[in-house]
Motif scaffolding. Structure first.
Motif, PDB file in Angstrom:
ATOM      1  N   GLY A 162      10.792   4.988  10.471  1.00  0.00           N
ATOM      2  CA  GLY A 162      11.979   5.586  11.061  1.00  0.00           C
ATOM      3  C   GLY A 162      11.622   6.881  11.766  1.00  0.00           C
ATOM      4  N   LYS A 163      12.078   7.015  13.014  1.00  0.00           N
ATOM      5  CA  LYS A 163      11.751   8.199  13.809  1.00  0.00           C
ATOM      6  C   LYS A 163      12.932   9.151  13.949  1.00  0.00           C
ATOM      7  N   SER A 164      14.147   8.647  13.789  1.00  0.00           N
ATOM      8  CA  SER A 164      15.323   9.499  13.957  1.00  0.00           C
ATOM      9  C   SER A 164      16.506   8.861  13.241  1.00  0.00           C
ATOM     10  N   GLY A 165      17.589   9.610  13.134  1.00  0.00           N
ATOM     11  CA  GLY A 165      18.830   9.090  12.573  1.00  0.00           C
ATOM     12  C   GLY A 165      18.652   8.547  11.165  1.00  0.00           C
ATOM     13  N   CYS A 166      19.477   7.569  10.837  1.00  0.00           N
ATOM     14  CA  CYS A 166      19.432   6.962   9.503  1.00  0.00           C
ATOM     15  C   CYS A 166      18.122   6.229   9.254  1.00  0.00           C
ATOM     16  N   GLU A 167      17.495   5.735  10.305  1.00  0.00           N
ATOM     17  CA  GLU A 167      16.205   5.063  10.131  1.00  0.00           C
ATOM     18  C   GLU A 167      15.191   6.019   9.505  1.00  0.00           C
ATOM     19  N   ALA A 168      15.220   7.275   9.917  1.00  0.00           N
ATOM     20  CA  ALA A 168      14.306   8.266   9.347  1.00  0.00           C
ATOM     21  C   ALA A 168      14.831   8.813   8.028  1.00  0.00           C
ATOM     22  N   ALA A 169      16.144   9.098   7.970  1.00  0.00           N
ATOM     23  CA  ALA A 169      16.720   9.721   6.774  1.00  0.00           C
ATOM     24  C   ALA A 169      16.572   8.835   5.547  1.00  0.00           C
ATOM     25  N   PHE A 170      16.666   7.514   5.745  1.00  0.00           N
ATOM     26  CA  PHE A 170      16.629   6.586   4.619  1.00  0.00           C
ATOM     27  C   PHE A 170      15.371   5.719   4.624  1.00  0.00           C
ATOM     28  N   GLU A 171      14.299   6.276   5.181  1.00  0.00           N
ATOM     29  CA  GLU A 171      13.024   5.567   5.266  1.00  0.00           C
ATOM     30  C   GLU A 171      12.558   5.094   3.895  1.00  0.00           C
ATOM     31  N   ASN A 172      12.719   5.925   2.873  1.00  0.00           N
ATOM     32  CA  ASN A 172      12.231   5.551   1.544  1.00  0.00           C
ATOM     33  C   ASN A 172      12.921   4.303   0.999  1.00  0.00           C
ATOM     34  N   TYR A 173      14.177   4.093   1.386  1.00  0.00           N
ATOM     35  CA  TYR A 173      14.888   2.894   0.950  1.00  0.00           C
ATOM     36  C   TYR A 173      14.551   1.700   1.838  1.00  0.00           C
ATOM     37  N   LEU A 174      14.485   1.923   3.142  1.00  0.00           N
ATOM     38  CA  LEU A 174      14.347   0.825   4.095  1.00  0.00           C
ATOM     39  C   LEU A 174      12.949   0.225   4.112  1.00  0.00           C
ATOM     40  N   ARG A 175      11.944   1.030   3.864  1.00  0.00           N
ATOM     41  CA  ARG A 175      10.575   0.521   3.901  1.00  0.00           C
ATOM     42  C   ARG A 175      10.344  -0.369   2.679  1.00  0.00           C
ATOM     43  N   GLY A 176       9.535  -1.366   2.849  1.00  0.00           N
ATOM     44  CA  GLY A 176       9.180  -2.228   1.734  1.00  0.00           C
ATOM     45  C   GLY A 176       7.787  -1.910   1.227  1.00  0.00           C
ATOM     46  N   THR A 177       7.245  -2.818   0.434  1.00  0.00           N
ATOM     47  CA  THR A 177       5.881  -2.686  -0.080  1.00  0.00           C
ATOM     48  C   THR A 177       5.023  -3.770   0.555  1.00  0.00           C
ATOM     49  N   ASP A 178       4.004  -3.357   1.274  1.00  0.00           N
ATOM     50  CA  ASP A 178       3.147  -4.316   1.962  1.00  0.00           C
ATOM     51  C   ASP A 178       2.383  -5.173   0.954  1.00  0.00           C
ATOM     52  N   GLY A 179       2.085  -6.397   1.368  1.00  0.00           N
ATOM     53  CA  GLY A 179       1.281  -7.297   0.550  1.00  0.00           C
ATOM     54  C   GLY A 179      -0.162  -7.316   1.012  1.00  0.00           C
ATOM     55  N   LYS A 180      -1.003  -8.055   0.273  1.00  0.00           N
ATOM     56  CA  LYS A 180      -2.419  -8.164   0.616  1.00  0.00           C
ATOM     57  C   LYS A 180      -2.857  -9.618   0.499  1.00  0.00           C
ATOM     58  N   VAL A 181      -3.661 -10.079   1.452  1.00  0.00           N
ATOM     59  CA  VAL A 181      -4.303 -11.378   1.342  1.00  0.00           C
ATOM     60  C   VAL A 181      -5.802 -11.196   1.583  1.00  0.00           C
ATOM     61  N   LYS A 182      -6.595 -12.002   0.892  1.00  0.00           N
ATOM     62  CA  LYS A 182      -8.044 -11.987   1.096  1.00  0.00           C
ATOM     63  C   LYS A 182      -8.415 -13.176   1.968  1.00  0.00           C
ATOM     64  N   ILE A 183      -9.115 -12.898   3.047  1.00  0.00           N
ATOM     65  CA  ILE A 183      -9.501 -13.921   4.017  1.00  0.00           C
ATOM     66  C   ILE A 183     -11.004 -14.159   3.919  1.00  0.00           C
ATOM     67  N   LYS A 184     -11.397 -15.428   3.776  1.00  0.00           N
ATOM     68  CA  LYS A 184     -12.815 -15.801   3.772  1.00  0.00           C
ATOM     69  C   LYS A 184     -13.114 -16.471   5.106  1.00  0.00           C
ATOM     70  N   GLU A 185     -14.111 -15.951   5.845  1.00  0.00           N
ATOM     71  CA  GLU A 185     -14.417 -16.432   7.196  1.00  0.00           C
ATOM     72  C   GLU A 185     -15.903 -16.756   7.330  1.00  0.00           C
ATOM     73  N   ASP A 186     -16.183 -17.634   8.305  1.00  0.00           N
ATOM     74  CA  ASP A 186     -17.582 -17.850   8.652  1.00  0.00           C
ATOM     75  C   ASP A 186     -17.985 -16.855   9.731  1.00  0.00           C
ATOM     76  N   LYS A 187     -19.196 -16.956  10.228  1.00  0.00           N
ATOM     77  CA  LYS A 187     -19.707 -15.975  11.177  1.00  0.00           C
ATOM     78  C   LYS A 187     -18.978 -16.025  12.520  1.00  0.00           C
ATOM     79  N   ASN A 188     -18.307 -17.144  12.815  1.00  0.00           N
ATOM     80  CA  ASN A 188     -17.563 -17.260  14.069  1.00  0.00           C
ATOM     81  C   ASN A 188     -16.112 -16.824  13.937  1.00  0.00           C
ATOM     82  N   GLY A 189     -15.734 -16.362  12.772  1.00  0.00           N
ATOM     83  CA  GLY A 189     -14.361 -15.920  12.573  1.00  0.00           C
ATOM     84  C   GLY A 189     -13.424 -17.011  12.141  1.00  0.00           C
ATOM     85  N   ASN A 190     -13.923 -18.210  11.877  1.00  0.00           N
ATOM     86  CA  ASN A 190     -13.080 -19.292  11.391  1.00  0.00           C
ATOM     87  C   ASN A 190     -12.723 -19.056   9.923  1.00  0.00           C
TER      88      ASN A 190
END
Length: 685
Positions: free
Chosen positions: A276-304
């Motif tokens: 949030g950069k301004s207004g309610c988006e910024a004022a209530f950022e702590n409520y509006l933001r979520g918690t990011d997740g994580k995934v582990k990616i296994k790839e070969d040398k070509n990025g597959n």
């Protein structure tokens, strides 16, 4: 709260689809590995990496569950560098043609513009375009760069460049019967795509974006076609459900700037997070933001991608419910615009072009509407920014919070309540209003020379007699005026989540702060008592002042936050309630003193033809309205500002309103905005 009826099933499906999409992107590459028969090429150099799955941002609603800000999901379609160039030439041709066919089925919307293509005509009849032959053009620059990257001479002809692509990508191949595999139209399509890839230097970059803003249908279609080496990047954009309304309140989101990174990094944000950069988006950022997740990616040398492991699920942000009523907000903004245009059409109001209004519940200090005019549209903010920033009317300024004005005669009900409380005035006492107060200040805002004779406080409020309130100021003294007016919230921070400024409360304290060489004189007290002198107050402060007066003297923290809900659910995690912690000051005013002040405010509306026309004689307002006009002087040869504060019902208010019109000429003109809000308010009761 009522009318809360979100489609929970669809919202939950959207979240699930968003997560599944991430898996589809990577599993799509796994499909390529398994189907294309290339397993022997990536048995070594297997790498693992962790990828952040960005959480969905919470949405914003009004107090009744009407959605104001939603999430809109779209997908950018691209081909990935390593998997694409790991394909055979024939497979690359097939991928390109399948993608083009899929894009054509959706009408070409969002498809990458091949703006650097150097040729006129279609295959095989290519000639360099006039723009390409112009040595100073961007097409000419890109052509020279492409020729150099491809190892061709700088003077290569159109035919030589054409033949390079047909030879490199085997576009003229034939089958056993001598039939060409690709038609001229398909060859033309492929040459255009390959040239654009080279112009974008895709050979050395991570991905080539083919389409922006793709929808789920296109994504599903491409998945069904088993098109290899493609990626879909998920984009989440804010969608404003009432374009052009509540723009000053809702605010914007955007990327983290360099100078903000240390702050957000400490809070655990990813560098590419949207905040949030301004207004309610910024004022209530702590409520509006979520918690990011994580995934582990296994790839070969070509990025597959060989495998995807979910380490932690992304958790969506919370939904924020505001105290705003969108129907009142629309009425406030439309009414303010109508009001400004009406006054601008009057002979004495021709310079009026801006104003602000605040509507509030005086019993909770919940803000029901905040409007500032002129305004802007959040949906076109980025495109319009330069014009908005240069507009002399300053539409980007929220005048309701950051516009400061002398309150004029709107201060008089408060002055009456203070004088009655302090016992320097009795309810039935009459004071003689002569033409001027001690030969300095005109008796009435309506006429400098008019004498009202002997009047009581109810009549003084109704007729806005200056000399009556100058006398009250003289009896109280500036120290007591400062003390009590600050307890009404004048010259004080309101506590509103969007911020604000204390403004200026006239008196020796302010003069001392600025180290004014001019000592405080009695005449300055008289001016301050009628809302002039150094007073500079915002419409939000005036709403808090009249709200404090209306509820008997308790000033709460003004707020926009109503409640917080888990994303897409009916389960509240936080509900804002008034407690002792939210009381900023308390000024106990006897009920009989309040009744006297309210009676004067009722009579004021009745005694002024314009306010009576818009408020008392308005069939759409079923209660008796109280009010006080203010016509605040700005200086010699400058038009006066127009102000109005209202209470409804007049003696036991459920709603209070403050209005300011810059250069509005007469205070009573600003009653139009208040009328429009009250009409909307009582239509919902």
């Amino acid at each position: 709260m009522n009318n809360r009826n979100p489609n929970h099933t669809l919202r939950y499906l959207g979240i699930v689809a968003l997560f599944c999409l991430v898996c589809v992107i990577y599993l799509g590459r796994l499909f390529f590995i398994q189907i294309s028969g290339r397993e022997n090429e990536y048995t070594a150099d297997i790498k693992e990496r962790e990828v952040t799955v960005q959480a969905v941002r919470g949405e914003i609603y009004d107090r009744n569950g009407v959605k104001l800000v939603a999430n809109r999901y779209s997908y950018d379609l691209s081909v990935a560098h390593k998997p694409f160039f790991a394909l055979s030439v024939q497979q690359r041709n097939d991928v390109c043609l399948k993608i083009q066919s899929a894009l054509a089925k959706r009408g070409g919307e969002g498809v990458r513009e091949q703006k650097f293509f150097p040729f006129d005509g279609t295959y095989p009849n290519y000639t360099y375009s006039a723009d390409t032959l112009n040595g100073d053009s961007i097409r000419s620059y890109r052509l020279k760069r492409v020729l150099g990257d491809l190892g061709l001479k700088a003077e290569a002809t159109a035919k030589e460049l054409r033949d390079y692509y047909t030879d490199t990508y085997d576009l003229l191949q034939t089958d056993n019967q001598g039939n060409r595999r690709f038609s001229d139209q398909e060859v033309d399509t492929l040459i255009r795509m390959y040239y654009d890839m080279d112009a974008a230097r895709f050979r050395s970059s991570g991905e080539y974006v083919l389409c922006e803003g793709a929808d789920m249908l296109l994504m599903t279609y491409i998945k069904e076609q088993n098109i290899q080496a493609v990626n879909f990047t998920v984009n989440v954009e804010r969608e404003y459900c009432y374009p052009g309304y509540a723009s000053h309140i809702l605010g914007l989101v955007g990327p983290i700037y360099d100078e903000e990174w240390d702050y957000y990094n400490e809070l655990g944000y990813q560098m590419n997070a949207i905040v949030g950069k301004s207004g309610c988006e910024a004022a209530f950022e702590n409520y509006l933001r979520g918690t990011d997740g994580k995934v582990k990616i296994k790839e070969d040398k070509n990025g597959n991608v060989l495998d995807v492991e979910v380490l932690s699920d992304a958790v969506a942000g919370n939904d924020v419910y505001l105290t705003i009523d969108i129907n009142l907000q629309i009425a406030a903004e439309d009414g303010l615009k109508e009001n400004v245009e009406y006054v601008a059409g009057q002979p004495e109001g021709g310079s009026c072009q801006a104003g602000a209004v605040v509507a509030m519940d005086p019993n909770t200090f919940e803000v029901l509407a905040i409007a500032s005019y002129p305004t802007y549209d959040l949906t076109t903010y980025n495109a319009d920014y330069n014009l908005l920033a240069q507009d002399p009317a300053k539409p980007l300024t929220n005048r309701a919070l950051f516009g400061f004005y002398a309150p004029g005669s709107t201060i008089k009900p408060g002055m009456a309540a203070i004088a009655l409380k302090e016992g320097v005035l009795h309810q039935t006492e009459n004071i003689v209003c002569t033409g001027r107060y001690k030969n300095t200040i005109g008796c009435s805002t309506y006429s400098d020379s008019h004498s009202w004779g002997s009047i009581d406080v109810v009549e003084a409020i109704a007729y806005s007699c200056n000399s009556f309130f100058c006398e009250l100021g003289d009896r109280l003294g500036i120290e007591k005026m400062e003390k009590y007016l600050s307890q009404f919230g004048l010259g004080q921070l309101t506590g509103l989540e969007l911020g604000g400024d204390p403004g200026i409360l006239a008196g020796p304290s302010y003069r001392g702060e600025i180290q004014s060489p001019e000592l405080w004189q009695p005449g300055m007290t008289w001016q301050a008592a009628i809302g002039q002198s150094d007073h500079q107050l915002s419409p939000m402060q005036l709403a808090c002042y009249i709200g404090t007066l209306s509820n008997g003297g308790t000033r709460y923290t003004a707020h926009l936050l109503h409640s917080v809900y888990r994303f897409g659910s009916d389960e509240p995690s936080f509900v804002y309630t008034q407690t002792e912690d939210t009381v900023l000051s308390r000024l106990d005013i006897a009920q009989n003193d309040l009744d006297t002040v309210f009676e004067g405010m009722k009579e004021m509306v009745q005694e002024t033809n314009f306010t009576r026309r818009w408020l008392s004689d308005n069939d759409d307002i079923p209660v008796t309205v109280g009010g006080k006009t203010g016509t605040a002087q700005k200086g010699a040869d400058l038009p006066d500002n127009a102000l109005f504060v209202a209470t409804a019902p007049y003696n036991d208010p459920d709603i209070v309103i403050s209005v300011v019109l810059e250069d509005g000429a007469h205070g009573y003109y600003s009653a139009i905005t208040a009328a429009r809000i009250l009409e909307a308010y009582y239509s919902e009761q």
